[in-house]
Write a protein that holds these residues in place. Structure first.
Motif, PDB file in Angstrom:
ATOM      1  N   LEU A  34       0.836  -1.190   0.000  1.00 46.66           N
ATOM      2  CA  LEU A  34       0.000   0.000   0.000  1.00 46.66           C
ATOM      3  C   LEU A  34       0.870   1.239   0.000  1.00 46.66           C
ATOM      4  O   LEU A  34       1.976   1.233   0.544  1.00 46.66           O
ATOM      5  N   CYS A  35       0.336   2.318  -0.603  1.00 43.31           N
ATOM      6  CA  CYS A  35       1.073   3.583  -0.646  1.00 43.31           C
ATOM      7  C   CYS A  35       0.113   4.751  -0.492  1.00 43.31           C
ATOM      8  O   CYS A  35      -0.946   4.768  -1.125  1.00 43.31           O
ATOM      9  N   ASP A  36       0.482   5.694   0.371  1.00 43.38           N
ATOM     10  CA  ASP A  36      -0.296   6.926   0.528  1.00 43.38           C
ATOM     11  C   ASP A  36       0.589   7.976   1.184  1.00 43.38           C
ATOM     12  O   ASP A  36       1.375   7.648   2.074  1.00 43.38           O
ATOM     13  N   ASP A  47      -3.596  -1.860   8.489  1.00 39.06           N
ATOM     14  CA  ASP A  47      -4.073  -2.653   9.621  1.00 39.06           C
ATOM     15  C   ASP A  47      -5.353  -3.396   9.266  1.00 39.06           C
ATOM     16  O   ASP A  47      -5.544  -4.565   9.638  1.00 39.06           O
ATOM     17  N   GLN A  48      -6.233  -2.723   8.539  1.00 40.13           N
ATOM     18  CA  GLN A  48      -7.524  -3.311   8.192  1.00 40.13           C
ATOM     19  C   GLN A  48      -7.378  -4.551   7.322  1.00 40.13           C
ATOM     20  O   GLN A  48      -8.097  -5.539   7.510  1.00 40.13           O
ATOM     21  N   TYR A  49      -6.419  -4.490   6.373  1.00 41.48           N
ATOM     22  CA  TYR A  49      -6.255  -5.608   5.438  1.00 41.48           C
ATOM     23  C   TYR A  49      -4.958  -6.382   5.647  1.00 41.48           C
ATOM     24  O   TYR A  49      -4.566  -7.179   4.790  1.00 41.48           O
ATOM     25  N   HIS A  50      -4.311  -6.139   6.781  1.00 43.05           N
ATOM     26  CA  HIS A  50      -3.125  -6.907   7.199  1.00 43.05           C
ATOM     27  C   HIS A  50      -2.020  -6.872   6.142  1.00 43.05           C
ATOM     28  O   HIS A  50      -1.467  -7.902   5.753  1.00 43.05           O
ATOM     29  N   VAL A  51      -1.741  -5.666   5.675  1.00 43.01           N
ATOM     30  CA  VAL A  51      -0.681  -5.471   4.676  1.00 43.01           C
ATOM     31  C   VAL A  51       0.517  -4.830   5.364  1.00 43.01           C
ATOM     32  O   VAL A  51       0.422  -3.736   5.920  1.00 43.01           O
TER      33      VAL A  51
END
Length: 356
Positions: A34-36, A47-51
């Motif tokens: 993920l990137c932001d 945290d929500q998608y365990h990445v």
């Protein structure tokens, strides 16, 4: 067993949740990174998608993780072109949210990058994957409509700027036309067989603003920045008439703020054999034995959001893995940006814009 597709998502705001939820349920996908630029959004989604692989710099992510296969670009509109081109140049397939870009020039640069790198670039015209679109297309393909020569589309909110960056033209590129109008313009054009736009007359209005003075409950507020306070410098209403190369015409209206009774969204198509309206249920208007008839179907014809984004995401994954052509090619995104550019240009000049 086929190896899972390693997918990264750039932009972890609101719409990313629709992508991530769909990816998480696809057995052929691993949400890899993920990137932001916003660490709060990044960590919330991580945290929500365990990445575990989390980045605030897209270029660093693309450089350090060459094994990524595909990317969803879910940033604000101003970053679509930059992030998409970077991912394509890194050899990744890309699903870019709508609108494709800030203007047609950016969109063309994105398409050129996809061709140069021989990668799939799919645009997030999610309404093409709705159950209502499937049913309408079924009627059209069985020649219930005949020649569709006129269409009307409205997406009107009484008090409905989505908040965040949507009211900031520097990041959004515009208001309800580029945010809401894009959905119904594309859906009608898709159902009409994707004719090319040839001339456009448009008007936009800055009359009501974000309506922060309204005391009653509302679902939307204008953009806010820590250093500059509320921002709302986009149009609150847009209207346009679009003429296509086959002679068909579309009339479209979209608003964030408008003094009407209630929010409304209606699609109407008129052909020489029949017509249909999505409001939101589908009604077909035709003739039978010399009588005019109004027909409702014994099926759920109103747009269902249950599985809507999953249909789109699963199609993207399938096309990446099989090489099959996608339903929402980048070329369609470029045509859409030409339309939006022309509406804004016509509104600014007060004259019709002829597209070449």
């Amino acid at each position: 067993m086929e190896q899972k597709l390693k997918v990264a998502v750039i932009g972890c705001g609101g719409i990313s949740g629709c992508h991530l939820e769909a990816y998480s349920k696809n057995p052929n996908v691993e949400i890899y990174a993920l990137c932001d630029v916003n660490e709060k959004n990044l960590n919330r989604r991580g945290d929500q998608y365990h990445v575990e692989r989390r980045y605030t710099d897209k270029d660093k992510m693309l450089a350090e993780l060459p094994e990524i296969d595909a990317v969803s670009v879910c940033t604000w509109n101003a970053a679509h072109a930059e992030c998409t081109i970077a991912a394509l140049n890194a050899g990744k397939h890309v699903l870019c949210e709508k609108p494709m870009a800030m203007n047609a020039a950016e969109a063309q640069a994105m398409l050129d990058a996809a061709k140069r790198n021989d990668r799939l670039l799919m645009i997030g015209f999610v309404r093409r994957f709705g159950n209502d679109c499937t049913i309408a297309k079924d009627l059209i393909e069985h020649d219930r409509m005949g020649d569709i020569y006129y269409a009307k589309a409205t997406y009107l909110r009484r008090n409905g700027c989505p908040g965040g960056w949507f009211g900031d033209k520097a990041r959004s590129g515009g208001g309800p036309l580029i945010d809401l109008g894009v959905h119904v313009i594309d859906l009608t054009r898709y159902l009409m067989g994707k004719p090319k736009p040839v001339s456009i007359y448009g008007a936009i209005f800055h009359k009501l603003g974000d309506r922060r003075s309204i005391k009653s409950e509302r679902g939307y507020v204008s953009a806010t920045q820590e250093d500059g306070g509320p921002i709302f410098n986009v149009e609150d209403l847009a209207s346009a008439m679009i003429r296509y190369d086959n002679g068909a015409v579309l009339q479209v209206e979209a608003s964030f703020s408008l003094n009407l009774e209630k929010d409304t969204g209606t699609i109407e198509l008129f052909g020489d054999k029949g017509g249909l309206r999505l409001d939101p249920e589908l009604t077909y208007f035709g003739e039978m034995d010399g009588y005019m008839t109004n027909v409702t179907l014994a099926a759920k014809t109103a747009l269902s959001f249950d599985g809507l984004f999953a249909n789109e995401i699963n199609h993207f994954v399938h096309c990446v893995q099989t090489g099959e052509p996608c339903r929402n090619p980048a070329e369609d995104g470029v045509e859409m940006m030409k339309i939006l550019d022309a509406v804004y240009e016509s509104a600014a000049t007060g004259h019709e814009v002829i597209l070449k």
